[in-house]
Design a protein around this motif. Sequence first.
Motif, PDB file in Angstrom:
ATOM      1  N   MET A 168      10.573  21.369  62.818  1.00  0.00           N
ATOM      2  CA  MET A 168       9.977  20.574  63.738  1.00  0.00           C
ATOM      3  C   MET A 168       8.827  21.576  64.375  1.00  0.00           C
ATOM      4  O   MET A 168       7.610  20.926  64.685  1.00  0.00           O
ATOM      5  N   ARG A 218       5.966  20.135  68.083  1.00  0.00           N
ATOM      6  CA  ARG A 218       6.945  19.583  68.932  1.00  0.00           C
ATOM      7  C   ARG A 218       8.385  19.587  68.306  1.00  0.00           C
ATOM      8  O   ARG A 218       8.718  19.654  67.254  1.00  0.00           O
ATOM      9  N   TYR A 264      12.127  17.963  68.889  1.00  0.00           N
ATOM     10  CA  TYR A 264      12.988  16.875  69.485  1.00  0.00           C
ATOM     11  C   TYR A 264      14.419  17.155  69.692  1.00  0.00           C
ATOM     12  O   TYR A 264      15.006  17.619  68.703  1.00  0.00           O
ATOM     13  N   ILE A 281      10.333  17.189  73.289  1.00  0.00           N
ATOM     14  CA  ILE A 281      10.424  15.654  73.500  1.00  0.00           C
ATOM     15  C   ILE A 281      11.904  15.637  73.719  1.00  0.00           C
ATOM     16  O   ILE A 281      12.872  15.877  72.940  1.00  0.00           O
ATOM     17  N   HIS A 282      12.436  15.073  74.818  1.00  0.00           N
ATOM     18  CA  HIS A 282      13.902  14.727  75.098  1.00  0.00           C
ATOM     19  C   HIS A 282      14.064  13.470  74.779  1.00  0.00           C
ATOM     20  O   HIS A 282      13.585  12.568  75.452  1.00  0.00           O
ATOM     21  N   LEU A 283      14.813  13.018  73.952  1.00  0.00           N
ATOM     22  CA  LEU A 283      15.141  11.653  73.510  1.00  0.00           C
ATOM     23  C   LEU A 283      16.871  11.307  74.211  1.00  0.00           C
ATOM     24  O   LEU A 283      17.741  12.228  74.308  1.00  0.00           O
TER      25      LEU A 283
END
Length: 303
Positions: free
Chosen positions: A162, A167, A169, A229-231
């Motif tokens: 990643m 980035r 995730y 990036i926080h999901l």
Amino acid sequence: MRDNGTVLLAGATGYLGGFITKELIVRSIPAELIVRNVEKGADLASENVKVIQAEVTRAETLKGLFENVSVVISIVGITRQKDGLSYMDVDYQANINLLEEAKKAGIKKFIYVSVINGPLHRNLKMLEAKEAFVDALKHSGLEYTVIRPNGFFSDMRDFLKMAEKGRVYLFGNGSQKINPVHGKDLAVVCVDAIEGGETEIAVGGPDILTHNEIGQMALLACGKPINIIHLPHWVRKLTLWAVRTFTSPRTYGPIEFFLTFMADDAIAPRYGGQRLSLFFQKEMDVIRKERMRELKHDFRSIF
């Protein structure tokens, strides 16, 4: 080494198997390695290490291989199914084949590498088969040790993949913690278990890290700015439902395992001295050198 016997190692050509073989050689412990492809395992042979061709999924190929063997170490298992074999075919039945031959030969001890918190996640396809074998091992009458690592450094390559794209995730706020262990350190635990008396050993690496910290390490190793990036967890849960509903166990098994363990802490007793940050740096050095070789090859082919 008990009774001056030999250690039989099944699963020697995998990530952990190579490190266990090296540790056996360092300690001058005689060993026999079961491999499907002798050519693939040829580099593992040494003065005290013999490579034997057999297929653990075919019980008849194991007959007669346990003479003079004192301890069996099995790391047989699959993370991604191949050759049409299922988790039950390999993680369960292949290990049962080893266990039955071990019992017939009067083997003193059987060491098996499973996964941390396996009994809590028996609903996962990947762990259903592993824990079914652990049950059989516990009732076999043999002395045994089940070793439960909480993740290998090699598993952390997913973060690097990643990060290379700029980035990382993560699910939730990224505060989940884990202390993955290097194969070299885990191999020491496995070989120590030959003479040890513990029936179960949970083991992790020396550094307890949040997923955020691992993501940052991966990005830095790739020379990328910090971009995580926080999901929300509903995305993870929806993905789990979708893969379980619309794909086969062969497809969703590893995805199910990954998404489940990404949601919780996985902290085990700390062991060893290998650092994840250095592992990432070495991995990227290898990748960069390989890319440079490819560029040089392409350049020469042009001219």
